[in-house]
Design an enzyme around this catalytic site. Structure first.
Site, PDB file in Angstrom:
ATOM      1  N   ARG A 262       0.881  -1.177   0.000  1.00 63.78           N
ATOM      2  CA  ARG A 262       0.000   0.000   0.000  1.00 63.78           C
ATOM      3  C   ARG A 262       0.911   1.218   0.000  1.00 63.78           C
ATOM      4  O   ARG A 262       1.703   1.404   0.919  1.00 63.78           O
ATOM      5  CB  ARG A 262      -0.913   0.006   1.226  1.00 63.78           C
ATOM      6  CG  ARG A 262      -1.591   1.348   1.439  1.00 63.78           C
ATOM      7  CD  ARG A 262      -2.690   1.306   2.468  1.00 63.78           C
ATOM      8  NE  ARG A 262      -3.852   0.604   1.950  1.00 63.78           N
ATOM      9  CZ  ARG A 262      -5.066   0.640   2.518  1.00 63.78           C
ATOM     10  NH1 ARG A 262      -5.258   1.327   3.629  1.00 63.78           N
ATOM     11  NH2 ARG A 262      -6.080  -0.010   1.989  1.00 63.78           N
TER      12      ARG A 262
ATOM     13  N   HIS B 238      -7.540   1.083  -6.275  1.00 61.83           N
ATOM     14  CA  HIS B 238      -7.709   0.154  -5.132  1.00 61.83           C
ATOM     15  C   HIS B 238      -8.375  -1.132  -5.637  1.00 61.83           C
ATOM     16  O   HIS B 238      -9.519  -1.419  -5.294  1.00 61.83           O
ATOM     17  CB  HIS B 238      -8.552   0.833  -4.049  1.00 61.83           C
ATOM     18  CG  HIS B 238      -8.473   0.162  -2.705  1.00 61.83           C
ATOM     19  ND1 HIS B 238      -7.669  -0.934  -2.440  1.00 61.83           N
ATOM     20  CD2 HIS B 238      -9.110   0.440  -1.534  1.00 61.83           C
ATOM     21  CE1 HIS B 238      -7.818  -1.287  -1.183  1.00 61.83           C
ATOM     22  NE2 HIS B 238      -8.678  -0.482  -0.607  1.00 61.83           N
TER      23      HIS B 238
ATOM     24  N   GLN C 194     -10.153  -3.857  -3.282  1.00 63.65           N
ATOM     25  CA  GLN C 194     -11.463  -3.469  -2.758  1.00 63.65           C
ATOM     26  C   GLN C 194     -12.562  -3.795  -3.759  1.00 63.65           C
ATOM     27  O   GLN C 194     -13.618  -4.320  -3.402  1.00 63.65           O
ATOM     28  CB  GLN C 194     -11.476  -1.962  -2.450  1.00 63.65           C
ATOM     29  CG  GLN C 194     -12.811  -1.484  -1.926  1.00 63.65           C
ATOM     30  CD  GLN C 194     -13.147  -2.078  -0.572  1.00 63.65           C
ATOM     31  OE1 GLN C 194     -12.307  -2.076   0.324  1.00 63.65           O
ATOM     32  NE2 GLN C 194     -14.353  -2.606  -0.411  1.00 63.65           N
TER      33      GLN C 194
ATOM     34  N   ASP D 146     -17.435   7.224  -0.816  1.00 59.04           N
ATOM     35  CA  ASP D 146     -16.207   7.032  -0.038  1.00 59.04           C
ATOM     36  C   ASP D 146     -15.915   8.349   0.675  1.00 59.04           C
ATOM     37  O   ASP D 146     -16.578   9.371   0.421  1.00 59.04           O
ATOM     38  CB  ASP D 146     -15.063   6.616  -0.994  1.00 59.04           C
ATOM     39  CG  ASP D 146     -13.781   6.216  -0.254  1.00 59.04           C
ATOM     40  OD1 ASP D 146     -13.824   6.016   0.983  1.00 59.04           O
ATOM     41  OD2 ASP D 146     -12.729   6.102  -0.924  1.00 59.04           O
TER      42      ASP D 146
ATOM     43  N   CYS E 150     -16.227   1.429   0.849  1.00 58.84           N
ATOM     44  CA  CYS E 150     -15.062   0.574   1.111  1.00 58.84           C
ATOM     45  C   CYS E 150     -14.673   0.575   2.588  1.00 58.84           C
ATOM     46  O   CYS E 150     -13.995  -0.344   3.047  1.00 58.84           O
ATOM     47  CB  CYS E 150     -13.884   1.022   0.256  1.00 58.84           C
ATOM     48  SG  CYS E 150     -13.294   2.685   0.635  1.00 58.84           S
TER      49      CYS E 150
ATOM     50  N   ARG F  24     -13.282  -9.045   1.456  1.00 54.34           N
ATOM     51  CA  ARG F  24     -11.870  -8.758   1.183  1.00 54.34           C
ATOM     52  C   ARG F  24     -11.047 -10.026   1.419  1.00 54.34           C
ATOM     53  O   ARG F  24     -10.158 -10.362   0.640  1.00 54.34           O
ATOM     54  CB  ARG F  24     -11.354  -7.633   2.103  1.00 54.34           C
ATOM     55  CG  ARG F  24     -11.944  -6.256   1.877  1.00 54.34           C
ATOM     56  CD  ARG F  24     -11.515  -5.648   0.570  1.00 54.34           C
ATOM     57  NE  ARG F  24     -10.071  -5.489   0.468  1.00 54.34           N
ATOM     58  CZ  ARG F  24      -9.374  -4.442   0.906  1.00 54.34           C
ATOM     59  NH1 ARG F  24     -10.008  -3.427   1.471  1.00 54.34           N
ATOM     60  NH2 ARG F  24      -8.063  -4.375   0.734  1.00 54.34           N
TER      61      ARG F  24
HETATM   62  N1   CP Z   1     -11.163  -0.456   2.561  1.00 46.99           N
HETATM   63  C1   CP Z   1      -9.881  -0.463   2.962  1.00 46.99           C
HETATM   64  O1   CP Z   1      -8.941  -0.649   2.187  1.00 46.99           O
HETATM   65  O2   CP Z   1      -9.725  -0.297   4.302  1.00 46.99           O
HETATM   66  P1   CP Z   1      -8.355  -0.109   5.093  1.00 46.99           P
HETATM   67  O3   CP Z   1      -7.831   1.261   4.778  1.00 46.99           O
HETATM   68  O4   CP Z   1      -8.750  -0.239   6.539  1.00 46.99           O
HETATM   69  O5   CP Z   1      -7.388  -1.166   4.668  1.00 46.99           O
HETATM   70  N1  NVA Z   2     -10.114   6.721  -0.743  1.00 45.32           N
HETATM   71  C1  NVA Z   2      -9.649   6.236   0.528  1.00 45.32           C
HETATM   72  C2  NVA Z   2      -9.803   4.755   0.603  1.00 45.32           C
HETATM   73  C3  NVA Z   2      -9.417   4.140   1.911  1.00 45.32           C
HETATM   74  C4  NVA Z   2      -9.553   2.654   1.930  1.00 45.32           C
HETATM   75  C5  NVA Z   2      -8.203   6.659   0.739  1.00 45.32           C
HETATM   76  O1  NVA Z   2      -7.396   6.518  -0.185  1.00 45.32           O
HETATM   77  O2  NVA Z   2      -7.900   7.147   1.825  1.00 45.32           O
END
Ligand code: CP
Ligand code: NVA
Length: 308
Positions: free
Chosen positions: A107, A134, A137, A225, A266, A294
């Site tokens: 990530r 992502h 997700q 989101d 998400c 997930r």
């Molecule tokens: N939806 C998602 O990726 O959550 P986290 O940021 O908790 O991993």
């Molecule tokens: N759009 C959000 C998703 C988190 C899972 C971010 O990137 O913070």
């Protein structure tokens, strides 16, 4: 090398096979205690590195538990605690990690960082979220939607709010799975036009709207989101809230959409900002089912990456 980087870079039939396998994997667990391994333990003898340069709850825990249930071992690594966070290049990190582990999930911030990791690793790399995409997700969302709606072809998905990383991956999925995709949000927070074009070029009925009441009518799914993503500048918070408030998913909007419409997010959610608690906790919400999925979807992704 089977890297899982973005839904526009993998053949549609491969994605479909992964989701089919995710369903088999989910069914096979059939209420087993969470600490037990999947019967075939296909990751036995494999080590998976899970690298986080941003916070995470779901991605972190679902990958870690997934690896263990598949019979493998996982290493949870924070970018800041690695030399990566102190000047070592991503390319060198990729080369070194490839000598120790069988699979890397990362990530990170820039999509280019993910790509550089994949270009320099000699083991598969999985995208656990970037500023732009992502895909894990959306695999979980697709698994969840299939459970409720079956084939997504011709269904209508409406994204409300910020055209962010999760939204971009929805456009990629629309192109691969043939569902109609509407973005409804402010003009200056639209998704990446390359993702929108990817869907359009594959014949998707794409709409861009600034009118939520009109956009949601007859939708099969409303998605939203956070208004401020992890990579967004803190200084932009107030401006974003002002711009995005009209796109909140609440009882009135859900009623306009109709009783057939599902809702998902998400997570993490900012209750009573992008979505009201009434909707997030309500009967039409799939958000927590998707969070569970997930685990199952990513097991299929990891097996695809490793060919096991
Ligand atoms: N939806 C998602 O990726 O959550 P986290 O940021 O908790 O991993
Ligand atoms: N759009 C959000 C998703 C988190 C899972 C971010 O990137 O913070």
């Amino acid at each position: 090398m089977n890297h899982f980087l973005s839904l526009d870079q993998i053949a549609g039939n491969e994605l479909r096979n992964m989701l089919d396998q995710a369903r088999v994997i989910k069914d096979a667990r059939n209420g087993q205690p969470k600490g037990t391994k999947d019967a075939d333990a296909p990751l036995a003898g494999h080590v998976v590195a899970l690298i986080f340069e941003k916070p995470s709850t779901r991605t972190r825990v679902s990958f870690d538990v997934g690896v263990r249930q598949l019979g493998g071992e996982s290493l949870l690594l924070s970018g800041q605690e690695m030399q990566l966070g102190h000047g070592e290049t991503i390319a060198d990190t990729a080369k070194v990690l490839s000598r120790y582990v069988d699979l890397i999930m990362i990530r990170t911030f820039e999509e280019a960082t993910l790509q550089e990791m994949a270009d320099n690793a000699t083991v598969p790399v999985i995208n656990g979220l970037t500023n732009d995409t992502h895909p894990c997700q959306i695999m979980a969302d697709l698994l969840t939607l299939h459970e409720k709606l079956g084939d997504m072809k011709g269904r209508k998905v409406v994204w409300l709010g910020d055209g962010n990383n999760v939204c971009n991956s929805y456009f990629h999925a629309a192109g691969q799975f043939g569902f109609d995709m509407t973005f409804c949000g402010p003009e200056n927070l639209q998704p990446d036009m390359r993702a929108v074009e990817f869907a359009r070029e594959r014949g998707v009925n794409v709409k861009i709207s600034e009118n939520p009441e009109e956009a949601v009518k007859g939708a099969d799914l409303l998605v939203t989101d956070t208004w401020v993503s992890m990579h967004d500048a803190e200084s932009a918070r107030q401006r974003r809230h002002n711009l995005l408030r009209p796109y909140q998913v609440n009882a009135d909007l859900m009623k306009t959409a109709g009783t057939q419409a599902y809702f998902t997010h998400c997570l993490p959610a900012h209750r009573n900002e992008e979505v009201t608690s009434e909707i997030l906790d309500g009967q039409q919400s799939l958000a927590f089912d998707a969070a569970e999925n997930r685990l199952h979807a990513q097991k299929a992704v990891m097996r695809w990456c490793l060919g096991v």
